[in-house]
Design an enzyme around this catalytic site. Structure first.
Site, mmCIF file in Angstrom:
data_model
loop_
_atom_site.group_PDB
_atom_site.id
_atom_site.type_symbol
_atom_site.label_atom_id
_atom_site.label_comp_id
_atom_site.label_asym_id
_atom_site.label_seq_id
_atom_site.Cartn_x
_atom_site.Cartn_y
_atom_site.Cartn_z
ATOM 1 N N LYS A 1 38.208 -17.325 8.914
ATOM 2 C CA LYS A 1 39.282 -17.060 7.954
ATOM 3 C C LYS A 1 40.285 -18.209 8.015
ATOM 4 O O LYS A 1 39.966 -19.315 7.600
ATOM 5 C CB LYS A 1 39.901 -15.688 8.243
ATOM 6 C CG LYS A 1 38.903 -14.555 7.945
ATOM 7 C CD LYS A 1 39.390 -13.174 8.328
ATOM 8 C CE LYS A 1 38.336 -12.136 7.931
ATOM 9 N NZ LYS A 1 38.512 -10.852 8.601
ATOM 10 N N ARG B 1 44.301 -9.439 -3.987
ATOM 11 C CA ARG B 1 44.818 -10.026 -2.750
ATOM 12 C C ARG B 1 44.825 -11.554 -2.841
ATOM 13 O O ARG B 1 43.863 -12.160 -3.317
ATOM 14 C CB ARG B 1 43.902 -9.557 -1.614
ATOM 15 C CG ARG B 1 44.333 -9.957 -0.245
ATOM 16 C CD ARG B 1 43.446 -9.298 0.796
ATOM 17 N NE ARG B 1 42.130 -9.932 0.872
ATOM 18 C CZ ARG B 1 41.331 -9.869 1.941
ATOM 19 N NH1 ARG B 1 41.695 -9.190 3.009
ATOM 20 N NH2 ARG B 1 40.160 -10.468 1.932
HETATM 21 C C1 LIG Z 1 37.276 -10.035 8.687
HETATM 22 C C2 LIG Z 1 37.408 -8.899 9.632
HETATM 23 C C3 LIG Z 1 36.294 -8.458 10.368
HETATM 24 C C4 LIG Z 1 34.935 -9.032 10.148
HETATM 25 O O1 LIG Z 1 34.051 -8.765 11.206
HETATM 26 P P1 LIG Z 1 32.711 -9.594 11.320
HETATM 27 O O2 LIG Z 1 31.976 -8.942 12.431
HETATM 28 O O3 LIG Z 1 33.101 -11.016 11.615
HETATM 29 O O4 LIG Z 1 31.992 -9.510 10.022
HETATM 30 C C5 LIG Z 1 36.516 -7.451 11.299
HETATM 31 N N1 LIG Z 1 37.738 -6.908 11.490
HETATM 32 C C6 LIG Z 1 38.814 -7.307 10.779
HETATM 33 C C7 LIG Z 1 40.149 -6.678 11.027
HETATM 34 C C8 LIG Z 1 38.674 -8.304 9.820
HETATM 35 O O5 LIG Z 1 39.722 -8.677 9.095
#
Ligand SMILES: *Cc1c(COP(=O)(O)O)cnc(C)c1O
Length: 397
Positions: free
Chosen positions: A210, A356
């Site tokens: 991200k 968003r």
């Molecule tokens: C983006 C996000 C994920 C994504 O999990 P992955 O296992 O990397 O797909 C999980 N928890 C939160 C709070 C997120 O924002």
């Protein structure tokens, strides 16, 4: 102050696009392709299996963990890379539960990202020790931290609204009733100054694709407070978390400290991309990032509210309670976002009605914000979203 016109030059952004989705997938650092190619050719290509020793692939998860650590206020040797964030949530919660007893509640909020809650649910079911996952509204968390709580598991910044929890205050409150905390920093790392050690947080996890621009599929990180790391026996006891993986012992013996939170073979190619991005982050002060992000977000909110009365702010109005994203509610939010994307502004949609937009000062400036508002205003005032093609849902929103 960081020279943001310089940092913007370090990223490849698609032409004719304003990219307000770096909170979901950061763009490509221009240095990454050469870095990955060199890794492929010189390391994988020339060294083949010798790369594990010669190129330091085996140490990469800890070495990169030590580069992430200062960005989240963690000491050296307390962060390690690997797997996906979902897996790291599972690992952290399992470890936290092992350090508590006589309590049966895992407390989270209804705004948490579904995978965190799904993973917790799955873990608690397989443990079969009478644990319950309790979720309350984000604002009700403070009153729900009672002596029944074993672990408080929260995501600092709400993925839908951007509402932000106070890590220091909630950690202190949880500790005061004898509970441990697991913080998910998915929307915090690379967006906000974070001081895990200063807050005495027990566990934290986060992702690197991200705000940290590690690319799709980049590995997650886990932080474990050093005094916990040597006590807990990992639930995911993979061979690379073993004290001596290449002794090939029959029985598992946990590795030293944070090393035991490794599981299996690390994603070496993906981490080459992440390292290219971390070279940029190394020269960046998080306080500068935060103040610019607030500036850009405030400008965006003021302009959208002045020009698009049909959009209702879904994020906290107070910047101090908001992460690095701004969300608006609109009943036809999915179609409106599709129409906005078709005009060259990339944000995203989160069901049921959230549009968003993420603010990432390394490569987004106030001209981008004004161009974005122009597009939103145009789509909203012309109702350009109200055509069948924009109502067709795609798999990824
Ligand atoms: C983006 C996000 C994920 C994504 O999990 P992955 O296992 O990397 O797909 C999980 N928890 C939160 C709070 C997120 O924002």
């Amino acid at each position: 102050m960081i020279d943001f016109t310089h940092t913007k030059q370090l990223f490849q952004l698609p032409g004719n696009v304003v990219y307000l989705d770096g909170n979901s997938l950061g763009p490509l650092p221009k240095s990454a392709p050469a870095r990955i190619e060199a890794m492929l050719r010189d390391e994988w290509g020339e060294m083949v299996i010798r790369g594990w020793n010669r190129a330091g692939w085996m140490q990469q998860p800890s070495r990169i963990g030590n580069r992430i650590a200062p960005m989240i206020g963690a000491p050296e040797h307390s962060v390690v890379m690997g797997d996906t964030l979902s897996i790291k949530v599972y690992q952290a919660l399992a470890a936290a539960l092992e350090l508590t007893d006589d309590r049966n509640v895992v407390l989270s909020d209804t705004g948490n990202f579904p995978t965190d809650l799904y993973m917790a649910d799955g873990l608690l079911r397989s443990l079969d020790r009478g644990y319950v996952l309790k979720t309350v509204e984000p604002d009700a968390i403070v009153d729900a931290i009672t002596e029944e709580v074993a672990v408080l598991m929260l995501t600092q910044v709400d993925y839908r609204t951007g509402r932000m929890h106070d890590i220091a205050a909630l950690t202190e409150q949880a500790h005061s009733v004898g509970a441990l905390v697991v913080w998910d920093l998915a929307h915090s790392a690379g967006a906000l100054p974070i001081d895990l050690a200063g807050c005495n947080a027990d566990f934290a996890v986060g992702c690197t694709y991200k705000y940290l621009n590690g690319g799709p599929g980049a590995p997650a990180f886990i932080y474990v407070r050093p005094d916990h790391a040597n006590i807990v026996r990992p639930a995911l006891s993979g061979w690379l978390g073993h004290e001596a993986p290449f002794a090939f012992d029959r029985d598992y013996r946990p590795g030293l400290g944070i090393e035991r939170f490794r599981v299996g073979t690390p994603p070496v190619i993906q981490m080459a991309a992440l390292e290219a991005s971390l070279d940029i982050w190394e020269s960046v002060d998080m306080a500068d990032i935060r103040s610019r992000s607030v500036e850009l977000s405030e400008l965006f909110i003021a302009e959208v509210e002045a020009r698009c009365p049909m959009l209702q702010l879904a994020s906290p109005r107070d910047a101090a309670r908001r992460g690095s994203q701004v969300s608006f509610k609109f009943d036809n939010g999915y179609a409106a976002m599709q129409a906005v994307i078709a005009r060259g502004l990339i944000g995203d949609f989160r069901a049921p009605d959230i549009m968003r937009f993420g603010f990432t000062p390394l490569y987004i400036d106030s001209d981008d914000v004004l161009a974005a508002v122009e597009i939103i205003d145009d789509v909203m005032s012309s109702r350009a979203w109200d055509v069948p093609e924009f109502h067709q849902r795609m798999a990824v929103t």
